[in-house]
Design a protein around this motif. Structure first.
Motif, PDB file in Angstrom:
ATOM      1  N   SER A   1     -23.271 -42.548 -35.159  1.00  0.00           N
ATOM      2  CA  SER A   1     -24.678 -42.768 -35.365  1.00  0.00           C
ATOM      3  C   SER A   1     -25.220 -42.176 -36.453  1.00  0.00           C
ATOM      4  CB  SER A   1     -25.413 -42.253 -33.926  1.00  0.00           C
ATOM      5  OG  SER A   1     -25.310 -40.973 -33.959  1.00  0.00           O
ATOM      6  N   THR A   2     -25.026 -40.853 -36.851  1.00  0.00           N
ATOM      7  CA  THR A   2     -25.706 -40.212 -37.918  1.00  0.00           C
ATOM      8  C   THR A   2     -25.306 -40.981 -39.331  1.00  0.00           C
ATOM      9  OG1 THR A   2     -25.813 -38.272 -36.955  1.00  0.00           O
ATOM     10  CG2 THR A   2     -26.031 -38.110 -39.439  1.00  0.00           C
ATOM     11  N   GLU A   3     -24.015 -41.120 -39.488  1.00  0.00           N
ATOM     12  CA  GLU A   3     -23.505 -41.796 -40.527  1.00  0.00           C
ATOM     13  C   GLU A   3     -23.731 -43.139 -40.832  1.00  0.00           C
ATOM     14  OE1 GLU A   3     -21.565 -40.003 -43.026  1.00  0.00           O
ATOM     15  OE2 GLU A   3     -22.686 -38.671 -41.956  1.00  0.00           O
TER      16      GLU A   3
ATOM     17  N   ARG B   1     -24.577 -34.851 -43.673  1.00  0.00           N
ATOM     18  CA  ARG B   1     -25.927 -34.440 -43.104  1.00  0.00           C
ATOM     19  C   ARG B   1     -25.416 -33.247 -41.828  1.00  0.00           C
ATOM     20  NH1 ARG B   1     -29.577 -39.887 -41.682  1.00  0.00           N
ATOM     21  NH2 ARG B   1     -30.110 -40.463 -43.763  1.00  0.00           N
ATOM     22  N   ALA B   2     -26.767 -32.551 -41.485  1.00  0.00           N
ATOM     23  CA  ALA B   2     -26.629 -31.305 -40.906  1.00  0.00           C
ATOM     24  C   ALA B   2     -26.193 -31.942 -39.400  1.00  0.00           C
ATOM     25  CB  ALA B   2     -27.821 -30.674 -40.697  1.00  0.00           C
ATOM     26  N   ALA B   3     -26.880 -32.973 -39.018  1.00  0.00           N
ATOM     27  CA  ALA B   3     -26.590 -33.685 -37.706  1.00  0.00           C
ATOM     28  C   ALA B   3     -24.950 -34.308 -37.688  1.00  0.00           C
ATOM     29  CB  ALA B   3     -27.147 -34.837 -37.546  1.00  0.00           C
ATOM     30  N   THR B   4     -24.425 -34.450 -39.022  1.00  0.00           N
ATOM     31  CA  THR B   4     -22.994 -34.760 -38.737  1.00  0.00           C
ATOM     32  C   THR B   4     -22.130 -33.585 -38.812  1.00  0.00           C
ATOM     33  OG1 THR B   4     -23.376 -36.689 -40.504  1.00  0.00           O
ATOM     34  CG2 THR B   4     -21.197 -35.835 -40.286  1.00  0.00           C
ATOM     35  N   VAL B   5     -22.426 -32.572 -39.519  1.00  0.00           N
ATOM     36  CA  VAL B   5     -21.734 -31.342 -39.225  1.00  0.00           C
ATOM     37  C   VAL B   5     -22.000 -30.715 -37.960  1.00  0.00           C
ATOM     38  CG1 VAL B   5     -21.507 -28.793 -39.950  1.00  0.00           C
ATOM     39  CG2 VAL B   5     -22.248 -30.620 -41.716  1.00  0.00           C
ATOM     40  N   VAL B   6     -22.796 -30.775 -37.165  1.00  0.00           N
ATOM     41  CA  VAL B   6     -23.065 -30.578 -35.787  1.00  0.00           C
ATOM     42  C   VAL B   6     -22.026 -31.383 -34.878  1.00  0.00           C
ATOM     43  CG1 VAL B   6     -24.614 -30.621 -33.939  1.00  0.00           C
ATOM     44  CG2 VAL B   6     -25.268 -29.664 -35.997  1.00  0.00           C
ATOM     45  N   GLY B   7     -22.008 -32.696 -35.153  1.00  0.00           N
ATOM     46  CA  GLY B   7     -21.206 -33.628 -34.615  1.00  0.00           C
ATOM     47  C   GLY B   7     -19.454 -33.191 -34.740  1.00  0.00           C
ATOM     48  N   VAL B   8     -19.355 -32.851 -35.845  1.00  0.00           N
ATOM     49  CA  VAL B   8     -17.995 -32.692 -36.210  1.00  0.00           C
ATOM     50  C   VAL B   8     -17.461 -31.296 -35.400  1.00  0.00           C
ATOM     51  CG1 VAL B   8     -16.433 -31.703 -37.847  1.00  0.00           C
ATOM     52  CG2 VAL B   8     -17.771 -33.764 -38.536  1.00  0.00           C
TER      53      VAL B   8
END
Length: 350
Positions: free
Chosen positions: A336-338, A168-175
């Motif tokens: 949290s996103t995953e 997800r986009a939020a996961t990419v941001v977190g990474v």
């Protein structure tokens, strides 16, 4: 590394966990177990046992970095890691054999393919992952090592993306946020306040731990997570032993020179780091909400930094404080996103 050999026998884990039988020790999202479907049923009635088990995971896995640092003071790194995992693996094997003594089929019996899988995963986790962390902590603070290892969930996302998963986009941001934190954490090594080789070794350890955790989700592994972890610890401990002998560490072992504190630290790692906390983590996966259990991924490094500062007077410089905060924030976003992605109901067919 600690946590959930898993700890990847255990969770969004780290190289201080026991192994990878639970596939949670370094996995996130779809690689995380769903607590067998029991998590949601316990969300509203968490008892004292749950909080006790969670406290054990928080404190014990967070403190393994400190224990490694203390053991390193008078013990050679790979040989001490070998003793830890061989002892823990033999203890766990004995417990499993005793508990299944009345069964017609030994719980320890696995197929050749499963054996090959646990050996490979054990080497990746406990030689490449944990072994390199133990080596690095001879030259860098335990708190810095823990913060660098905290990026394991970020590397797992990268590996999943490389094999076709679309985060997800939020996961990419977190990474991306987490990797910014890693860059900040390398400043002490670049500036020369700590050895850059130690920083690089821990980053390599995190990548190898993530690879082992990711591989465990795609290889034929034993169904019983404790069986998988027992074999992983025996394989990893053997690998650490051979590597230590190859480096000539046996020539630097003088039993009379090993301090009591190092012996106590090693015993703590065997009993609490590799057995007690892992058992508590496995119990939590069956009896507590995954949303609560997975919080250890960003609590453990905070505990590690605090204990290193409090007990060993390790300095907490601005790159460590700032970079650590950014990494933990990035990991929090990813986990949290995953977690929401994993728990989301499957789409209904029209």
């Amino acid at each position: 590394m600690s946590g959930p050999p898993a700890q990847a026998s255990s969770g969004v884990g780290t190289p201080d966990s026991p192994g990878s039988g639970l596939r949670s020790a370094g996995s996130v999202g779809s690689d995380l177990p769903d607590a067998k479907g029991h998590a949601s049923g316990h969300a509203g009635r968490l008892g004292g046992m749950t909080w006790t088990a969670l406290g054990l995971v928080y404190v014990v896995w967070g403190s393994t970095y400190l224990a490694i640092r203390i053991a390193d003071q008078t013990m050679p790194p790979f040989l001490s890691a070998a003793v830890r995992f061989l002892a823990a693996g033999l203890l766990l094997t004995g417990v499993i054999a005793w508990r299944s003594r009345r069964s017609e089929r030994s719980a320890l019996k696995i197929t050749r393919r499963q054996l090959a899988s646990v050996v490979l995963v054990g080497l990746l986790l406990l030689v490449g992952g944990n072994g390199l962390v133990v080596l690095a902590e001879t030259v860098i603070p335990s708190g810095l090592a823990a913060l660098l290892v905290a990026a394991v969930p970020l590397w797992v996302v990268v590996l999943r993306a490389a094999f076709g998963d679309r985060p997800r986009a939020a996961t990419v941001v977190g990474v991306l946020l987490g990797f910014v934190g890693l860059i900040v954490l390398t400043v002490p090594g670049i500036a020369g306040s700590v050895k850059l080789s130690g920083v690089v070794a821990v980053i390599a350890a995190a990548i190898l731990w993530s690879t082992g955790s990711f591989a465990s989700s795609r290889l034929p592994m034993p169904v019983n997570p404790f069986v998988a972890s027992a074999y992983e610890m025996l394989a990893g401990g053997t690998g650490d032993l051979l590597l230590g002998l190859g480096r000539g560490e046996q020539h630097r072992v003088h039993l009379a020179a090993i301090s009591t504190s190092s012996w106590l630290a090693l015993s703590y790692l065997v009993v609490f780091g590799s057995i007690v906390a892992f058992t508590a983590y496995a119990w939590l996966l069956q009896n507590a909400p995954l949303s609560l259990v997975s919080t250890y991924a960003y609590v453990n490094p905070v505990v590690a930094v605090a204990l290193g500062w409090l007990i060993l007077a390790e300095p907490v410089s601005w790159p460590i404080a700032l970079g650590g905060a950014i990494v933990v924030a990035g990991v929090g976003v990813v986990v949290s996103t995953e977690r929401r992605r994993t728990s989301a109901p499957p789409p209904q067919e029209n």
